[in-house]
Design a protein around this motif. Structure first.
Motif, mmCIF file in Angstrom:
data_model
loop_
_atom_site.group_PDB
_atom_site.id
_atom_site.type_symbol
_atom_site.label_atom_id
_atom_site.label_comp_id
_atom_site.label_asym_id
_atom_site.label_seq_id
_atom_site.Cartn_x
_atom_site.Cartn_y
_atom_site.Cartn_z
ATOM 1 N N PRO A 1 0.833 -1.206 0.000
ATOM 2 C CA PRO A 1 0.000 0.000 0.000
ATOM 3 C C PRO A 1 0.864 1.251 0.000
ATOM 4 C CG PRO A 1 -0.008 -1.047 2.169
ATOM 5 C CD PRO A 1 0.676 -1.995 1.230
ATOM 6 N N ASN A 2 0.422 2.247 -0.721
ATOM 7 C CA ASN A 2 1.170 3.502 -0.834
ATOM 8 C C ASN A 2 0.674 4.450 0.262
ATOM 9 O OD1 ASN A 2 2.641 5.689 -1.635
ATOM 10 N ND2 ASN A 2 1.765 5.856 -3.677
ATOM 11 N N ASP A 3 1.199 4.259 1.487
ATOM 12 C CA ASP A 3 0.737 5.036 2.635
ATOM 13 C C ASP A 3 1.035 6.523 2.482
ATOM 14 O OD1 ASP A 3 -0.269 2.791 3.997
ATOM 15 O OD2 ASP A 3 1.713 2.317 4.792
ATOM 16 N N ASP A 4 2.110 6.854 1.782
ATOM 17 C CA ASP A 4 2.459 8.267 1.611
ATOM 18 C C ASP A 4 1.393 9.009 0.810
ATOM 19 O OD1 ASP A 4 4.809 7.886 2.989
ATOM 20 O OD2 ASP A 4 6.013 7.562 1.194
ATOM 21 N N THR A 5 0.719 8.300 -0.086
ATOM 22 C CA THR A 5 -0.295 8.923 -0.925
ATOM 23 C C THR A 5 -1.677 8.847 -0.299
ATOM 24 O OG1 THR A 5 0.924 8.520 -2.959
ATOM 25 C CG2 THR A 5 -1.457 8.775 -3.167
ATOM 26 N N HIS A 6 -2.016 7.691 0.286
ATOM 27 C CA HIS A 6 -3.350 7.537 0.894
ATOM 28 C C HIS A 6 -3.266 6.553 2.054
ATOM 29 C CE1 HIS A 6 -7.973 7.040 0.222
ATOM 30 N NE2 HIS A 6 -7.665 7.736 1.293
ATOM 31 N N LEU A 7 -3.011 7.093 3.243
ATOM 32 C CA LEU A 7 -2.846 6.263 4.429
ATOM 33 C C LEU A 7 -4.124 5.494 4.761
ATOM 34 C CD1 LEU A 7 -1.038 5.346 6.744
ATOM 35 C CD2 LEU A 7 -1.752 7.386 8.029
ATOM 36 N N ALA A 8 -5.284 6.100 4.500
ATOM 37 C CA ALA A 8 -6.558 5.441 4.821
ATOM 38 C C ALA A 8 -6.725 4.153 4.032
ATOM 39 C CB ALA A 8 -7.724 6.385 4.548
ATOM 40 N N PHE A 9 -6.240 4.125 2.801
ATOM 41 C CA PHE A 9 -6.324 2.901 2.007
ATOM 42 C C PHE A 9 -5.468 1.815 2.646
ATOM 43 C CE2 PHE A 9 -4.932 -0.069 -1.214
ATOM 44 C CZ PHE A 9 -6.096 -0.349 -1.905
ATOM 45 N N GLY A 10 -4.245 2.158 3.030
ATOM 46 C CA GLY A 10 -3.367 1.181 3.659
ATOM 47 C C GLY A 10 -3.952 0.646 4.957
#
Length: 237
Positions: free
Chosen positions: A182-191
């Protein structure tokens, strides 16, 4: 999955997320971009791109941008391709044995999920996500915030909690990827949603693809790394 009448050009600019200016042998063309994501690391001025000619005379644009060359790596960036190649793979015996029916765009809860697979054990929901963001052989998703993606993950988790099977399936639109995370830097909620769903029993899978200028097909399983510490260690290894 195959494309017809593929030609090449060089990316010039992207006036908006739907179109791009591409220099071809016939001159500068305004082409349709089949991916509304940012794709900033892909669509760089001068990049070699691959275009499929559209034969519909009523279309405003004659070509669709379907792939781009990034260094030695050819990346398919057609946002419609992941669902199509997954469906082809399933129909050819991939993913699960004993599937009796494949239903697309299946309404469940407050979302419309990509697939509902009928199996001897019951319904198995699958949400497919196409991955085009790559750095150093490691893939990330998403490349832009996706509240819709978070909602889909939450619906998959609800399905599992109701006693059904569910999978979040990453189709990596390129070959030879070391891992997906998951790309936490871009969208932490997705991760966060992805990790919570995995802990609840949602299957998280990823496969890379064999990509050519005129085709794409599911290739091999790729590790999915969810722990931030493991992501860091994996990138250092």
């Amino acid at each position: 999955m195959h494309y017809q009448a593929v030609t090449t050009g060089y990316f010039l600019s992207r006036p908006n997320r739907f179109i791009a200016q591409v220099e071809t042998a016939e001159g500068i063309q305004t082409v349709h971009v089949k991916n509304t994501g940012r794709c900033r690391e892909l669509l760089i001025p001068g990049a070699l791109v691959f275009l499929e000619q559209n034969m519909n005379p009523s279309r405003k644009t004659q070509f669709d941008l379907i792939a781009v060359q990034k260094g030695k790596r050819l990346i398919n960036m057609d946002a419609q391709a992941p669902n199509k190649v997954f469906a082809e793979w399933v129909e050819n015996g991939g993913f699960l044995e004993g599937i009796t029916a494949v239903r697309s765009e299946y309404r469940y809860g407050a979302s419309r999920l990509d697939f509902c697979l009928e199996t001897p054990k019951g319904r198995h929901f699958v949400e497919v996500k196409g991955v085009t963001l790559e750095e150093g052989g490691f893939a990330r998703f998403p490349d832009a915030p996706t509240e819709r993606g978070v909602k889909h993950i939450q619906e998959l988790q609800k399905a599992v909690e109701a006693g059904l099977d569910a999978t979040l399936f990453f189709v990596v639109q390129m070959e030879h990827i070391k891992s997906v995370a998951p790309n936490d830097d871009t969208h932490l909620a997705f991760g966060k949603a992805l990790r919570t769903a995995a802990a609840a029993g949602v299957h998280i899978l990823a496969y890379d693809c064999t990509v050519t200028p005129n085709s794409i097909a599911i290739r091999n399983s790729v590790p999915v790394i969810l722990s931030a510490k493991e992501i860091h260690n994996h990138e250092l290894s």
